[in-house]
Design an enzyme around this catalytic site. Sequence first.
Site, PDB file in Angstrom:
ATOM      1  N   HIS A  68      -9.363  -3.488  -2.056  1.00 57.67           N
ATOM      2  CA  HIS A  68      -8.486  -2.645  -1.444  1.00 57.67           C
ATOM      3  C   HIS A  68      -8.710  -1.231  -1.072  1.00 57.67           C
ATOM      4  CE1 HIS A  68      -4.210  -2.228   0.180  1.00 57.67           C
ATOM      5  NE2 HIS A  68      -4.333  -0.681  -0.357  1.00 57.67           N
ATOM      6  N   GLU A  69      -8.813  -0.558  -2.110  1.00 54.95           N
ATOM      7  CA  GLU A  69      -9.242   0.745  -2.195  1.00 54.95           C
ATOM      8  C   GLU A  69     -10.576   1.201  -1.706  1.00 54.95           C
ATOM      9  OE1 GLU A  69      -6.994   2.707  -2.836  1.00 54.95           O
ATOM     10  OE2 GLU A  69      -5.521   1.116  -3.785  1.00 54.95           O
ATOM     11  N   HIS A  72     -10.127   1.835   1.902  1.00 56.63           N
ATOM     12  CA  HIS A  72      -9.515   2.892   2.222  1.00 56.63           C
ATOM     13  C   HIS A  72     -10.808   3.724   2.377  1.00 56.63           C
ATOM     14  CE1 HIS A  72      -5.112   2.865   2.265  1.00 56.63           C
ATOM     15  NE2 HIS A  72      -5.250   2.020   1.088  1.00 56.63           N
ATOM     16  N   CYS A 116       0.964  -1.202   0.173  1.00 53.69           N
ATOM     17  CA  CYS A 116       0.046   0.024  -0.028  1.00 53.69           C
ATOM     18  C   CYS A 116       0.877   1.340  -0.288  1.00 53.69           C
ATOM     19  CB  CYS A 116      -0.830   0.000   1.324  1.00 53.69           C
ATOM     20  SG  CYS A 116      -1.945   1.500   1.327  1.00 53.69           S
TER      21      CYS A 116
END
Length: 194
Positions: A144-145, A148, A100
């Site tokens: 993954h994003e 966030h 990351c």
Amino acid sequence: MAVRQIIQLGHPALKAKNLEITDFSDPNLATLIDDLSDTMKKTGVIGIAAPQIAENFMVFLTEPRKTEFRTEEESDELRIYINPKIVWESEEKITIWEGCGSVMEVVLFGPVVRPRVVAVEAYDQNGKKFSLKADGILGRVIQHEMDHCLGIEFVERVNDSTKLKSMEYYIREIKNSEEQLEASRITHKEFHFF
């Protein structure tokens, strides 16, 4: 348009609530997208979310580019996701090692188990709603994003912190391993506008 600093683990913006975009004609949105794109390309990451540049909005970009190990068929174009929502996940899970930009200063990689295939619904920069169902590295970077945008860091998804590895180890032992390459291969990509 500017290359922005990617904030690092521990910065409060990574855990703050992210707001949905309500005005797609706002010039600040266009600037945010340009800044995310420029920052992603400059740093070499294949996905980036607005909170990573301390902008607390539900926006992220993906672009798993062609590399020495990722063919044209296994890569994807630049995509913009505004107000994204994961609407479906496969029951089948798969482990892919993740890194990351927000742990760039310590450069850690770790194995993360996530659904093999996901479907996301979001809006593009023009406010047009779309759906994308994908696996491989594209499905992985979407998840993954999305994390966030929900205030979750990938290191929280690593179930055994003793498995976290340095970039040197990851590149030497894992990045081009048969398992990592196979798990990262994009074999399913289904896109449509509503």
